[in-house]
Enzyme design. Structure first.
Site, PDB file in Angstrom:
ATOM      1  CB  CYS A   1     -44.534  11.807  82.671  1.00 12.82           C
ATOM      2  SG  CYS A   1     -42.884  11.391  81.499  1.00 12.82           S
TER       3      CYS A   1
ATOM      4  CG  HIS B   1     -47.266  13.786  79.038  1.00 12.81           C
ATOM      5  ND1 HIS B   1     -46.737  14.274  80.072  1.00 12.81           N
ATOM      6  CD2 HIS B   1     -46.188  12.448  78.626  1.00 12.81           C
ATOM      7  CE1 HIS B   1     -45.494  14.169  79.709  1.00 12.81           C
ATOM      8  NE2 HIS B   1     -45.100  13.487  79.475  1.00 12.81           N
TER       9      HIS B   1
ATOM     10  CD  GLU C   1     -49.443  16.121  80.721  1.00 14.50           C
ATOM     11  OE1 GLU C   1     -50.578  15.124  80.975  1.00 14.50           O
ATOM     12  OE2 GLU C   1     -48.460  16.170  80.830  1.00 14.50           O
TER      13      GLU C   1
END
Ligand code: GLN
Length: 540
Positions: free
Chosen positions: A387, A513, A515
């Site tokens: 990001c 993202h 994650e």
């Protein structure tokens, strides 16, 4: 397995201290029940007045976790997804703010027909409605509700009262309250102390709730005598006193809870009989891998909230999953971006095998991030930018390769000469801050013959987002002429989602993202590939 009495409800409360790991205990119990063939979900009720944690500084409340449907939620939902390999949504997180907002909106509409609107019954009714709301999404055998905060906090009272009423309404044997508490160890006395636990269980009783199970966080093992004492003074059977000893990894907690038979005790209290035994083979294999890695790598995590572990929770957990997949331990070295400058960077990066530049907002520390990326690019160190980290990679390349010295993001400098990162058109007229970014899952088309394609082995992916700014289309030609490739784009809008530098061993920037989507069962391919690249970097 179906019966009229389903779903059953489990409530997890906390006593004595915050940060005891209610989220991990809830997720571990859910994992055990799931592994026994039950369809389980978990929801979190947070007593703060913010509508969601999206407007909270990570220093206040740790990472803001984003679900597929674009809800900004508590980081515990990340644990639920990682442990259970399920997808959560808006219905899995409720705050006091949301509850009051709903009640106040109803009052304005005149729905209460002249009545005085009060905490009891109107707020508690809304809490009870929301406990059941998740059943509308899907049918479940067991719904676990984790209550944020600590018993005795003023703001927790309406939730405790709602749980008391709810239990009465669903009838005996259909709900269980688990109280997670702390047994402090006094070194001078050489003893674990039970008094704070007794007090917090009593506090709960004052509100009309008897805890059914006491889970004791402790640094030392509980002996039989201590278990008996807790059972006697907290009004539970001895088998309902569960030890939760400090573990070297959170992923060991389901195994520890299984050893303590937490799942058996819960099932018995819920009158769920003849449930198959737990199969945790894959989970155990995963824990074994984390505990006995064959190798290790060091990855620098460059961010501005590095002092607080919880700020980058999902990134840290993704590295645990990707480490296990590569049979290595990933040492994540947190580095404050403000410490990095042209002079310090080489020394700081000396022993790093990979660099991750973290997501973030605002100007503080961005120059350190840009400098980190320059070094990673020039020295062929594997680089992942997430990001804001990806946006900084575009700025670095524009300044140092395209020669646009004034390149920047309009987030940092609204009037900058070369706005290579600028606010998305769709964001320009938005005035309110809460829940208004480009959020949640969006599709991304992947270019053939790219690192992205090698990583994902597919032509289309879906990843979660949380941003307002994007790569400015006006600079795409200049950037690509100098070798940057845009290997992932939103198929509908063309927004750039992935950047790469093919001349570099592993240089990958993502506007989304990854994650948020890594789980124990499905480690995220971007992290798996990044750790592998770091390992190659180490052996070169
Ligand atoms: N501040 C940047 C944006 O809003 C990046 C956001 C992020 O890193 N999550 O676009």
């Amino acid at each position: 397995m179906k019966s009229k009495t389903l779903p059953k409800y489990i409530f997890v409360t906390g006593g004595v201290s915050s940060s005891l790991g209610k989220g991990i205990i809830s997720a571990s119990l859910a994992k055990l029940l799931q592994s026994r063939g039950l369809n389980v979900t978990i929801q979190k009720f947070d007593p703060y007045i913010n509508i969601d944690p999206g407007t909270l500084n990570p220093y206040e409340h740790g990472e803001c976790y984003v679900t597929e449907d674009g809800t900004e939620t508590d980081l515990d939902l990340g644990h639920y997804e990682r442990f259970l390999n399920i997808r959560t949504s808006e219905s899995n997180n409720t705050t006091t703010g949301q509850i009051y907002q709903t009640v106040i909106n109803k009052e304005r509409k005149g729905d209460f027909l002249g009545k005085t609107v009060q905490v009891i019954p109107h707020i508690t009714n809304e809490i009870k409605r929301r406990i059941k709301l998740i059943e509308k999404v899907k049918s479940y055998d067991v719904i676990i509700t984790e209550l944020g905060g600590t018993v005795g906090d003023i703001e927790s009272y309406p939730f405790i009262e709602a749980v008391r009423q709810f239990r009465w309404e669903v009838g005996m044997g259909n709900s269980v309250v688990i109280h997670l508490t702390l047994l402090p160890y006094l070194t001078a006395a050489g003893e674990l102390k039970t008094k704070p636990t007794q007090h917090s269980v009593k506090k709960l009783m004052e509100s009309g709730i008897n805890a059914d199970i006491i889970v004791c966080r402790t640094e030392h093992s509980l002996n039989e005598e201590l278990r008996k004492k807790i059972a006697l003074f907290c009004n539970v059977e001895i088998e309902s006193v569960i030890e939760s000893i400090d573990a070297s990894t959170i992923y060991e907690v389901p195994v520890l809870m299984q050893n303590e038979k937490l799942d058996d005790v819960v099932l018995k209290k819920l009158n769920l009989n003849n449930i198959q035994l737990s199969k945790l083979d894959n989970w155990n294999a995963f824990v074994k891998k984390i505990k006995n890695p064959s190798n290790e790598v060091s990855i620098g995590l460059i961010g501005k909230y590095v002092e607080l572990q919880d700020s980058y929770k999902s990134i840290l957990e993704s590295f645990v999953h990707a480490g296990a997949a590569n049979d290595v331990k990933v040492n994540v070295i947190p580095i404050h971006s403000e410490q990095i400058n042209t002079k310090s960077v080489n020394e700081i990066f000396k022993n790093l095998n990979g660099i991750l530049v973290a997501p973030g907002f605002g100007e503080r520390g961005v120059e350190g991030k840009i400098e980190s990326i320059r070094i990673a690019r020039e020295k062929n160190i594997p680089f992942l930018g997430i990001c804001l980290g990806m946006q900084m990679a575009v700025i670095e390349f524009s300044r140092n390769i395209l020669g646009l010295n004034k390149a920047n993001s309009t987030e940092m400098d609204i009037n900058c000469e070369h706005p290579v990162i600028s606010m998305m058109e769709s964001q320009k007229n938005i005035k309110e801050k809460g829940g208004t970014m480009r959020l949640g899952s969006w599709r991304c088309a992947i270019e053939n013959n790219s690192l992205a394609h090698k990583i994902y082995s597919t032509n289309e992916i879906s990843e979660r987002h949380r941003h307002r700014y994007e790569l400015n289309f006006d600079f795409i030609n200049q950037l690509s002429e100098k070798g940057m490739i845009f290997s992932g784009k939103n198929p509908d809008t063309g927004l750039v989602e992935i950047i790469e530098l093919p001349d570099h061993p592993w240089f990958f920037g993502v506007q989304f993202h990854p994650e948020y989507q890594s789980t124990v069962e499905e480690p995220h391919p971007v992290f798996v590939s990044f750790v592998k690249a770091a390992l190659n970097n180490k052996s070169n």
